[in-house]
Design a protein around this motif. Structure first.
Motif, mmCIF file in Angstrom:
data_model
loop_
_atom_site.group_PDB
_atom_site.id
_atom_site.type_symbol
_atom_site.label_atom_id
_atom_site.label_comp_id
_atom_site.label_asym_id
_atom_site.label_seq_id
_atom_site.Cartn_x
_atom_site.Cartn_y
_atom_site.Cartn_z
ATOM 1 N N ARG A 1 -6.177 1.245 -0.275
ATOM 2 C CA ARG A 1 -6.759 0.124 0.458
ATOM 3 C C ARG A 1 -7.859 -0.542 -0.356
ATOM 4 O O ARG A 1 -7.927 -1.762 -0.449
ATOM 5 C CB ARG A 1 -7.310 0.595 1.804
ATOM 6 C CG ARG A 1 -7.822 -0.546 2.656
ATOM 7 C CD ARG A 1 -7.927 -0.110 4.059
ATOM 8 N NE ARG A 1 -6.592 0.342 4.453
ATOM 9 C CZ ARG A 1 -6.081 0.198 5.653
ATOM 10 N NH1 ARG A 1 -6.777 -0.361 6.591
ATOM 11 N NH2 ARG A 1 -4.876 0.609 5.932
ATOM 12 N N GLN B 1 0.970 4.162 -2.948
ATOM 13 C CA GLN B 1 0.770 5.584 -2.666
ATOM 14 C C GLN B 1 1.919 6.400 -3.238
ATOM 15 O O GLN B 1 1.706 7.455 -3.849
ATOM 16 C CB GLN B 1 0.678 5.824 -1.160
ATOM 17 C CG GLN B 1 -0.641 5.441 -0.550
ATOM 18 C CD GLN B 1 -0.657 5.747 0.930
ATOM 19 O OE1 GLN B 1 -0.059 5.041 1.730
ATOM 20 N NE2 GLN B 1 -1.329 6.822 1.294
ATOM 21 N N LYS C 1 -4.688 7.110 0.850
ATOM 22 C CA LYS C 1 -4.620 5.846 1.592
ATOM 23 C C LYS C 1 -5.892 5.013 1.431
ATOM 24 O O LYS C 1 -5.818 3.803 1.232
ATOM 25 C CB LYS C 1 -4.351 6.132 3.065
ATOM 26 C CG LYS C 1 -4.068 4.894 3.865
ATOM 27 C CD LYS C 1 -3.631 5.244 5.275
ATOM 28 C CE LYS C 1 -3.287 4.009 6.044
ATOM 29 N NZ LYS C 1 -1.878 3.699 6.081
ATOM 30 N N GLU D 1 0.829 -1.198 0.000
ATOM 31 C CA GLU D 1 0.000 0.000 0.000
ATOM 32 C C GLU D 1 0.869 1.256 0.000
ATOM 33 O O GLU D 1 0.577 2.221 -0.713
ATOM 34 C CB GLU D 1 -0.947 -0.006 1.206
ATOM 35 C CG GLU D 1 -2.039 -1.054 1.077
ATOM 36 C CD GLU D 1 -2.959 -1.110 2.285
ATOM 37 O OE1 GLU D 1 -2.765 -0.331 3.256
ATOM 38 O OE2 GLU D 1 -3.885 -1.933 2.262
#
Length: 66
Positions: free
Chosen positions: A55, A44, A51, A40
Motif C-alpha cells: 500500500r 504481494q 500488505k 496490490e
C-alpha cells in the motif's frame, strides 16, 4: 488526481508500472486493468511484500504521477 484517472488511462500507465515493478508480466498488467486492489495483490504475489508495504509503495508511486 484520483485513482479513477489511472483506471481510465491504464494503457498509458502500464509502462510506468512496468518500469517501477519489473517483475510484473504483461499478462499481470492486462489483468490488473488499472484496479488498485489487483495491482496490490499482484505486487504481494510477485515480490512477497506485506500488505501495508504494498500500500505504501503504491501510494508513493501514485504521488509521483501528480
Amino acid at each position: 488526481m484520483d485513482w479513477n484517472r489511472v483506471e481510465g488511462n491504464w494503457k498509458q500507465f502500464k509502462g510506468n508500472v512496468k518500469e517501477k515493478w519489473g517483475k510484473l508480466t504483461d499478462d499481470d498488467l492486462n489483468g490488473i486493468e488499472g484496479r488498485r486492489d489487483q495491482l496490490e495483490g499482484k505486487l504481494q504475489e510477485r515480490y512477497g511484500y506485506a500488505k501495508d508495504q504494498v500500500r505504501k509503495d503504491v501510494d508513493d508511486w501514485f504521488s509521483t504521477l501528480k
